[in-house]
Write a protein that holds these residues in place. Structure first.
Motif, short mmCIF file in Angstrom:
data_model
loop_
_atom_site.label_atom_id
_atom_site.label_comp_id
_atom_site.label_asym_id
_atom_site.label_seq_id
_atom_site.Cartn_x
_atom_site.Cartn_y
_atom_site.Cartn_z
N CYS A 88 0.83 -1.20 0.00
CA CYS A 88 0.00 0.00 0.00
C CYS A 88 0.87 1.25 0.00
CB CYS A 88 -0.97 0.00 1.18
SG CYS A 88 -0.18 0.06 2.77
N LYS A 109 -1.61 -5.33 1.35
CA LYS A 109 -1.61 -5.18 2.81
C LYS A 109 -0.21 -4.98 3.40
CE LYS A 109 -1.47 -10.22 3.35
NZ LYS A 109 -2.22 -11.43 3.79
N TYR A 110 0.82 -4.93 2.53
CA TYR A 110 2.17 -4.79 3.05
C TYR A 110 2.70 -3.37 2.84
CZ TYR A 110 2.35 -9.91 3.24
OH TYR A 110 2.10 -11.23 3.52
N LEU A 111 3.68 -3.04 3.65
CA LEU A 111 4.44 -1.79 3.52
C LEU A 111 5.90 -2.19 3.44
CD1 LEU A 111 2.63 -0.57 6.59
CD2 LEU A 111 2.72 1.00 4.68
N LYS A 137 3.22 -5.35 7.86
CA LYS A 137 1.82 -5.47 7.45
C LYS A 137 1.07 -4.25 8.00
CE LYS A 137 0.47 -10.31 6.86
NZ LYS A 137 -0.06 -11.49 7.59
N ARG A 138 0.05 -3.82 7.28
CA ARG A 138 -0.79 -2.76 7.80
C ARG A 138 -1.43 -3.24 9.10
NH1 ARG A 138 -4.31 0.30 3.29
NH2 ARG A 138 -4.79 1.51 5.16
N GLN A 139 -1.48 -2.37 10.07
CA GLN A 139 -2.09 -2.75 11.35
C GLN A 139 -3.62 -2.57 11.33
OE1 GLN A 139 -0.30 -4.20 14.07
NE2 GLN A 139 0.92 -4.40 12.22
N ASP A 140 -4.08 -1.73 10.40
CA ASP A 140 -5.54 -1.46 10.41
C ASP A 140 -6.30 -2.55 9.66
OD1 ASP A 140 -5.28 1.12 7.79
OD2 ASP A 140 -5.06 -1.06 7.75
N GLU A 143 -6.91 -2.78 3.13
CA GLU A 143 -6.04 -2.80 1.96
C GLU A 143 -6.39 -1.57 1.14
OE1 GLU A 143 -5.32 -7.60 1.55
OE2 GLU A 143 -5.64 -6.36 -0.23
N CYS A 147 -1.59 4.75 3.29
CA CYS A 147 -1.52 4.18 4.64
C CYS A 147 -0.21 4.62 5.27
CB CYS A 147 -1.57 2.66 4.52
SG CYS A 147 -0.41 2.09 3.27
N GLU A 150 1.08 4.13 8.70
CA GLU A 150 1.31 2.74 9.10
C GLU A 150 2.80 2.39 9.17
OE1 GLU A 150 -1.99 1.82 10.14
OE2 GLU A 150 -1.56 -0.07 9.14
#
Ligand code: P6P
Length: 332
Positions: A88, A109-111, A137-140, A143, A147, A150
């Protein structure tokens, strides 16, 4: 998995099978980083031939002269990852702000945070340099969309971290939380081959790696720490300082020892950046039985508040890093 014949793809697929819920997104991410690194390796290894060494007549967010290969490596990493639908956002040493995924591409869903080519000032003197990355990984749980906040997670949340060292050979070293594994690039077939399964820091080493020109600007604890190592009768430490973080770290991972870039009176928080230099290497170090601290706490417990924040950095074999902490507590 047998070293010498297991390639990165097979290793990743066999790791992926350990997680029934895995979708293969992580595997695609690492494979894509590996792809970018093969191209960077090719350019680094011919830098002396084509006009790609030297300064790019531009500076990065830190006011540091950008090397042409810095920018080239940064572009290779971004374009290898931005279209995968797994990320993201990205954060890079070379970009002041997070890099958003273009609208035309799906988000995931990854950063990822990376230093595309650390130590690049060493390129034109043919010293090993490296790419460093950390994946979160996004914590929220969402997707898509931006973000960028994050990225402000403690390094302990990382799902993977790694580096590529462009040296006498090109190696990719990574962990996804199940040990640290090294792969050596066989340029004749363009494959990373498992060469160093389950890499481990020796519990203590005989190497300390620090730029002693700053000695008089360090705090008392750091001076006491280095004096202790220099004066240690039984262990007979030696000093090795390449001035290229990935190369210094990689040598210590294999042979044992400690690397330090302390804060000093000129740069109170030191020079190295938490998000894409200190934290990924700290995750690797801890997975390899070593440890990493700043001037107070474990690097992996720091919650970043700025993409490019710097931290004093002590990383390596447990005995030496704990010796620094003793000096910090006045117990040395
Ligand atoms: P100094 C390279 O420029 C770098 O960012 C790291 O790779 C390296 O560990 C450090 O700086 C060296 O800094 O101040 O000792 O030259």
């Amino acid at each position: 998995m047998e070293k010498g014949v297991t390639n990165l793809n097979r290793f990743l697929l066999e790791e992926q099978r350990k997680y029934p819920e895995a979708t293969g997104g992580f595997t695609i991410l690492i494979e894509s980083i590996a792809f970018a690194s093969k191209i960077i390796s090719r350019e680094v290894n011919k830098a002396g031939i084509v006009n790609i060494i030297g300064k790019a007549q531009s500076t990065n967010v830190h006011g540091e002269d950008q090397q042409k290969l810095d920018i080239y490596a940064n572009n290779r990493m971004i374009t290898a990852l931005d279209h995968l639908g797994k990320l993201c956002a990205m954060a890079s040493e070379e970009n002041n702000e997070p890099i958003l995924i273009p609208d035309e591409y799906p988000k995931g869903k990854y950063l990822i945070a990376f230093d595309p080519l650390d130590g690049s000032s060493n390129i034109d003197v043919n010293i090993s340099i490296g790419t460093i990355f950390g994946i979160y990984k996004r914590q929220d749980g969402k997707e898509g969309n931006a973000c960028c906040t994050e990225f402000f997670q403690p390094g302990r949340n990382m799902v993977a971290a790694g580096y590529i060292i462009y040296g006498s050979s090109t190696m990719l070293v990574y962990t996804s939380g199940n040990g640290v594994h090294g792969f050596t690039l066989d340029p004749s077939i363009g494959e990373y081959i498992l060469s160093h399964p389950f890499m481990k820091f020796p519990d203590s080493g005989k190497i300390y790696s620090i730029n002693e020109v700053n000695y008089n600007r360090w705090d008392e604890a750091t001076r006491k720490f280095v004096d202790y190592l220099k004066g240690h009768e039984e262990r007979e430490y030696t000093s090795r300082y390449i001035g290229s973080l990935v190369a210094d770290f990689h040598r210590n991972l294999l042979k044992g020892g400690v690397f330090a870039y302390p804060g000093d009176t000129r740069n109170p928080r030191g020079k190295l950046r938490l998000l894409y230099e200190c934290a990924p290497l700290a995750f690797i170090a801890e997975q390899a039985g070593g440890m990493a601290v700043n001037d107070e706490i474990n690097i992996l417990d720091i919650v970043p508040t700025d993409l490019h924040q710097k931290e004093p950095f002590y990383i390596g074999s447990k005995y030496e890093v704990e010796t620094y902490l003793k000096a910090k507590r006045g117990e040395l």
